[in-house]
Each structure stands twice: as structure tokens, then as C-alpha cells.
Enzyme design. Structure first.
Site, short mmCIF file in Angstrom:
data_model
loop_
_atom_site.label_atom_id
_atom_site.label_comp_id
_atom_site.label_asym_id
_atom_site.label_seq_id
_atom_site.Cartn_x
_atom_site.Cartn_y
_atom_site.Cartn_z
N ASP A 323 0.81 -1.22 0.00
CA ASP A 323 0.00 0.00 0.00
C ASP A 323 0.84 1.26 0.00
OD1 ASP A 323 -2.44 1.51 0.25
OD2 ASP A 323 -2.03 1.74 2.38
N THR A 346 -6.84 5.54 0.70
CA THR A 346 -7.23 4.30 0.05
C THR A 346 -8.69 3.96 0.35
OG1 THR A 346 -4.97 3.49 0.28
CG2 THR A 346 -6.67 1.86 -0.20
N GLN A 397 -5.81 -0.95 -6.57
CA GLN A 397 -6.25 -0.06 -5.50
C GLN A 397 -7.06 1.08 -6.08
OE1 GLN A 397 -3.75 3.03 -2.94
NE2 GLN A 397 -3.55 0.97 -2.05
#
Length: 417
Positions: A323, A346, A397
Site C-alpha cells: 500500500d 485508500t 487499489q
């Protein structure tokens, strides 16, 4: 009947008040004369009772031995000697804190419950938990509930709301299905009784290959020929001709990225000029005047500690770091032209694990590519490669990226004649 109930309540209240006063006197007497050594040395943590600090309304008038709580006017009772508190202190700020023993550490509370106390900020200025840590911890919690023969093959997660580093996270695992070839787990991350994150994880028992193919790994310089990002920052800052956008990016990263990131992981961008917005735009643009390769990044990543030989830990650590670079891949070309987001976080994160045959304490190439952005959302895709060219993770993502609100100009109204 109502009158009889009122008399019964008064009788119970009187009895309860008498018992509470007697218990309070015994407690004070025990503190005065000294308690047995076994009581004082019992430090085994237990789950705190919900009634440990709840005021018990045994009477409208508290006894003299009870102090009044200034905040709500209710009687405050001394802590029960048979109830101890779970240690909630965090080692996240400890300079010796490691990836496995701290930031991926979980404590088993019950069969399907796991507690995380050592939480890392995503940015120094905000008490918000780094999203990759939640992903890695949730994967570890789910992995702890399946047989050793099963390997995670995919996860699909949603960040429901921001997590707070000042509170522990409780991971609740729901064993959806245990099959011969696949297992499914649903993990919910809770803070203050509310969900902050959910993820569904699939586990697969390894099988013999049927069809086999893979795209080739991008040809990029080897990590040994590149410079660590932290060293690059210091070197480039000494350059008097550095563009303002690059200088602002370096200043932001040095101010906002917690030191633990560079302590537990090494980052080596393949193209530092592109990474720091030093490269000029070319004529092959993909909308809004940005070059076609501006939305793509390559960074070599490696854990700085020996993770050991358990592949499950390497997969959790890889999920942890997956991430770290995705949102900035979508933001970087726009930041070069002065865009400053008011929010960038996110929304959801997915990983497909193609193999567990890799080590995160060896160099891995993380390729990111943002394919589209609009309506406040951006999509980023990722591929994680080993040095010998094997694709081990594929990621996607969706990020929420909002612009700063423009100051509203008051409309000019002509005065009535």
C-alpha cells in the site's frame, strides 16, 4: 402490583446499599492492614469486565466512603482488586521496533479474535493508522485460523473509516468455509466497537500446474546500482537548481513519512528524476499534457530485517508494504504541475498472490501504474516481481483524491435604482 413492586425495589435497594457499604469497609480495612502477597503479585492480564467502572446505583445517596465523580455526578468506586487491565502500551515509536515483532504483531484473545496494539502512522501529522499495516495484520489473523497446507491466493479489502493509532485494533475472523481445495475467511477490524476495515481472503491448497504463462518482467536497473531514497533526499536537497515541485515533495516526505518506514524497509526508485518530478515532459502525452509513462513507477523494496523462513510471514510483510507507493503514482504527475490534494486515501485494496516462493527480505520490484482518474477517484494497478523475474503479487487499489476547495467569490449585485 405496582405498589408491591415499589416496596420490593426499596427493600432490594436498602439491602444492596448495606452490602455495598460493608464491602467498602472491608476493602478499606484490607488496604490498611495489608493484603496477602499473592494478591499483590498477581499481574496476569485478563479481559476487563464491562462492569469494572460502571457506577452501580445502589442508592440515590452514595455512602461517605465513596467519592463523587465530578464529570457526571455519579459515585466513583475504587478499582476492584480482582480485575486487572490489559496492557495497551505501544512500541510503535520505539527505535528498536521491528516489522514482525511489532508492526505485524498480534495477540490471540480468543479462537477468532486477535488484538493489535503497535500501530504505525501513515503520516506524522495525523493519528491515522497506515493502511498497509491493517492489511498485513488482517491477513496474519486469517492465516492463523487455517491449516498449514493452505496458502492465501487473494484478498479484497475495503477501508470503511480511518483507524486511530491511539487505540488498539481488534481483528474478528469469520470462518466462512473450509473446503478440500479452498478456505474462505472474512476479517473485520474493529475500534471502539465499530468496523474500520473489512477484508475477504481466499486460501488455496497448492496444486500441480495445468496451464502456465506469465508476462515478462520490465527491464530496469538492478537495485545494487541504485541509491536508497533517504540518501537521495539529502543529496538532491544540496542542489541549488532543484525545481520547486521536487523540493516541495522531498520536504513533504521527510516531514510526513514516519522514520519507521525507512528503518524497516529500503526503497530504491528506478528513475529518481521521474520519481521526484525532475524530468521534463515529452510530446507523447496521455491527456492533460502528461507523458504516457508519467503514471507508471518502479521501486525496488526490501525489508531490512531477517524475516525468517516461514513463507506466511513473507506474504504478510509483502501485503504490508503493497500500500506504500500506489497513491503517489497517481498523484505525482499532477503534483508536478502544482496540484495539492485536500485528501488522498485508500478506498479499497486487492491482492492476488501467485506464489509464496519469495522472500521480502530480498529485493522485490514493485511496478505501479495508474490507468484512470476522475470523479475524485483514481485506479492504480501493481505488480510485485522477484529479482529473477517471477511475478509474485498482482494488486489493484482505488484511491479517493480530492482537490482543495476554491474560495467562493461573492456575487456582485448591482444596487437597485
Amino acid at each position: 402490583m405496582l405498589f408491591g413492586c415499589r416496596i420490593a425495589r426499596q427493600t432490594i435497594s436498602t439491602t444492596a446499599r448495606r452490602l455495598a457499604i460493608q464491602q467498602q469497609k472491608r476493602f478499606e480495612s484490607a488496604n490498611t492492614t495489608g493484603m496477602s502477597s499473592s494478591t499483590h503479585t498477581n499481574t496476569t492480564p485478563v479481559v476487563q469486565s464491562h462492569f469494572a467502572h460502571r457506577p452501580q446505583h445502589v442508592s440515590s445517596q452514595p455512602s461517605r466512603s465513596m467519592e463523587m465523580d465530578d464529570q457526571n455526578g455519579l459515585p466513583h468506586y475504587p478499582s476492584l482488586v480482582n480485575v486487572t487491565h490489559i496492557d495497551m502500551t505501544s512500541r510503535a515509536e520505539d527505535i528498536r521496533a521491528g516489522l514482525i515483532d511489532t508492526f505485524l504483531n498480534l495477540e490471540r484473545v480468543d479462537k477468532n479474535l486477535y488484538l493489535a496494539r503497535h500501530l504505525l502512522k501513515g503520516r506524522n501529522s495525523l493519528p491515522v493508522v497506515y493502511g498497509g499495516q491493517v492489511i498485513g495484520q488482517a491477513l496474519s489473523a486469517a492465516t492463523a485460523t487455517v491449516d498449514v497446507g493452505f496458502v492465501p491466493n487473494s484478498l479484497h479489502s475495503y477501508f470503511v473509516q480511518s483507524g486511530n493509532v491511539d487505540r488498539p485494533i481488534l481483528y474478528q475472523v469469520d470462518r466462512i468455509r473450509d473446503g478440500r481445495s479452498f478456505c474462505t475467511r472474512l476479517v473485520k477490524a474493529l475500534q471502539d466497537g465499530e468496523a474500520i476495515f473489512t477484508v475477504q481472503i481466499s486460501f488455496h491448497r497448492p496444486e500441480v500446474d495445468s496451464i502456465v504463462h506469465q508476462l515478462p518482467m520490465p527491464e530496469v536497473p538492478a537495485p545494487d546500482s541504485l541509491e536508497d531514497l533517504s540518501d537521495t533526499f539529502e543529496r538532491i536537497k544540496k542542489n541549488a537548481n532543484i525545481p520547486p515541485a521536487a523540493l516541495a515533495m522531498i520536504g513533504f516526505k521527510q516531514k510526513e513519512i514516519p522514520p519507521a518506514f525507512f528503518r524497516i524497509f529500503s526503497f530504491r526508485p528506478v528513475d529518481i528524476d521521474s520519481y521526484l518530478c525532475l524530468k521534463k515532459d515529452d510530446n507523447h502525452s496521455a491527456g492533460h499534457g502528461h507523458p504516457t509513462d508519467a503514471y507508471r513507477s518502479y521501486v525496488w523494496i526490501k525489508a531490512n530485517e531477517n524475516i525468517g523462513d516461514d513463507p506466511r510471514l513473507h506474504m504478510a510483510a509483502a501485503a504490508y508494504i503493497s500500500d506504500a507507493t500506489m497513491i503517489e503514482t497517481a498523484l505525482r504527475p499532477h503534483s508536478k504541475r502544482g496540484f495539492i490534494p485536500s485528501m488522498a486515501l485508500t478506498l479499497d485494496h486487492s491482492i492476488w498472490m501467485h506464489t509464496d516462493n519469495f522472500r521480502v527480505d530480498d529485493w522485490l520490484l514493485y511496478e505501479n501504474h495508474s490507468t484512470i482518474a476522475g470523479g475524485g477517484r483514481s485506479l492504480i494497478e501493481g505488480k510485485l516481481w522477484t529479482r529473477d523475474g517471477r511475478l509474485v503479487f498482482s494488486t489493484t487499489q482505488e484511491a479517493l483524491i480530492r482537490a482543495q476547495k476554491k474560495p467562493s467569490t461573492a456575487s456582485q449585485v448591482s444596487p437597485a435604482k
